[in-house]
Design a protein around this motif. Sequence first.
Motif, PDB file in Angstrom:
ATOM      1  N   HIS A 129       0.865  -1.182   0.000  1.00  0.00           N
ATOM      2  CA  HIS A 129       0.000   0.000   0.000  1.00  0.00           C
ATOM      3  C   HIS A 129       0.909   1.243   0.000  1.00  0.00           C
ATOM      4  O   HIS A 129       1.515   1.562   1.029  1.00  0.00           O
ATOM      5  N   ASN A 158      -4.023   5.390  -2.259  1.00  0.00           N
ATOM      6  CA  ASN A 158      -5.270   4.730  -2.675  1.00  0.00           C
ATOM      7  C   ASN A 158      -5.950   3.989  -1.535  1.00  0.00           C
ATOM      8  O   ASN A 158      -7.169   3.809  -1.550  1.00  0.00           O
ATOM      9  N   ASP A 159      -5.189   3.547  -0.542  1.00  0.00           N
ATOM     10  CA  ASP A 159      -5.755   2.803   0.590  1.00  0.00           C
ATOM     11  C   ASP A 159      -6.014   3.775   1.737  1.00  0.00           C
ATOM     12  O   ASP A 159      -5.088   4.361   2.283  1.00  0.00           O
ATOM     13  N   SER A 160      -7.267   3.928   2.095  1.00  0.00           N
ATOM     14  CA  SER A 160      -7.638   4.926   3.105  1.00  0.00           C
ATOM     15  C   SER A 160      -7.068   4.595   4.487  1.00  0.00           C
ATOM     16  O   SER A 160      -6.648   5.493   5.229  1.00  0.00           O
ATOM     17  N   LYS A 161      -7.026   3.309   4.849  1.00  0.00           N
ATOM     18  CA  LYS A 161      -6.488   2.930   6.165  1.00  0.00           C
ATOM     19  C   LYS A 161      -4.992   3.189   6.230  1.00  0.00           C
ATOM     20  O   LYS A 161      -4.478   3.686   7.247  1.00  0.00           O
TER      21      LYS A 161
END
Length: 459
Positions: A129, A158-161
């Motif tokens: 990520h 791109n990965d919110s977490k």
Amino acid sequence: MEKTCIDVLPLTMNSSEKQEVVCIFGTGDFGRSLGLKMLQCGYSIVFGSRNPQKNNLLPNGAEVLSYSEAAKKSDIIIIAIHREHYDFLTELTEVLNGKILVDISNNLKINQYPESNAEYLAQLVPGAHVVKAFNTISAWALQSGALDASRQVFVCGNDSKAKQRVMDIVRNLGLTPMDQGSLMAAKEIEKYPLQLFPMWRFPFYLSAVLCIFLFFYCVIRDVIYPYVYEKKDNTFRMAISIPNRVFPITALTLLALVYLPGVIAAILQLYRGTKYRRFPDWLDHWMLCRKQLGLLALGFAFLHVLYTLVIPIRYYVRWRSGNLTVTQAILKKENPFSTSSAWLSDSYVALGILGFFLFVLLGITSLPSVSNAVNWREFRFVQSKLGYLTLILCTAHTLVYGGKKFLSPSNLRWYLPAAYVLGLIIPCTMLVIKFVLIMPCVDNTLTRIRQGWERNSKH
């Protein structure tokens, strides 16, 4: 327990709390500075290096391992390595799978590669990520503390977490994360450190053109013309006299150009009958540069004040004053006191002092530390109402300076008027148009348009 950062002393954490481990690939200046900052903020740092035994400059308390061993220690890995050295990461795809990779790299020039460094990293390690962050913060800023440099850190991914975890680290370091969206924004973020005063370029060029034009204009009138017709050598005027005419005219013109785009925008909205159509690109850019234009105008006003203060100590002024005194003594003559001339002189000086005071006030309120302390209505009152008052006072200062000789034919040189006459064209034109716009019949329509009313609306 929430982590907080202390810039000087390492944070003493509760022994019952497990320190979060962060891995940093790269032991250069930025990697070491970031590692030290994170150690001070309570993180446990593991450096990944190609030569773990040869790193003696790393901060105390940090562990140094090979890349593969360091990657196993943490699920957040900060890549403090230049893009051209990313190839070794393909050998670690298995170890890096599912981990958060923070790309902090920059390029040497804008658009050096077709894709951003962060997107390239995501292509090399598709199972990780990738988050872009920290590329706008320098090693010096991390060493000096957040208060000595910009606190903003632009973050995208791109990965919110994964992005949220990186933003949490940014906050714990005493910095301010700015979420820029997906990884597609990385290309734009990577341009920020490479841009040299992007919003100042147009104001600088415009100021330079104005100064050069006015300087040569004054040279033609005050140096070349007397030499051609009277054989006088006035070249010494190019040091102080001419710059002291150029600077105030440039300051007044730039100040008028700060408020002119707002007037043009109002005319466009009245003409179109709606606020829902975009302004032309040149007008948008002009409006974004208004703060820079205003600060440059203030700078030229300061120069005008300084040049005016040295007038009494100039050789030419002292010579002329002494020569006039001796001549009057010999001829036993004196100049009669003129009340009207005294009024003009005092009014000219008073208007200049008041205008400069408000000018400085406008400059102070444009500082972020001051503008953040006032609400929008207060800021708008100072920048708009007091701004127009400043322009009126400075324009009046120039008009009174011209006095009775304003458009006198004897003041022309080769049919060229005095430079201050040129300096009044834009401010006076702008103030006349603004006066028309604030008339109730026009202002009411403009207010309705800005509240959402449309002339040709069917609803």
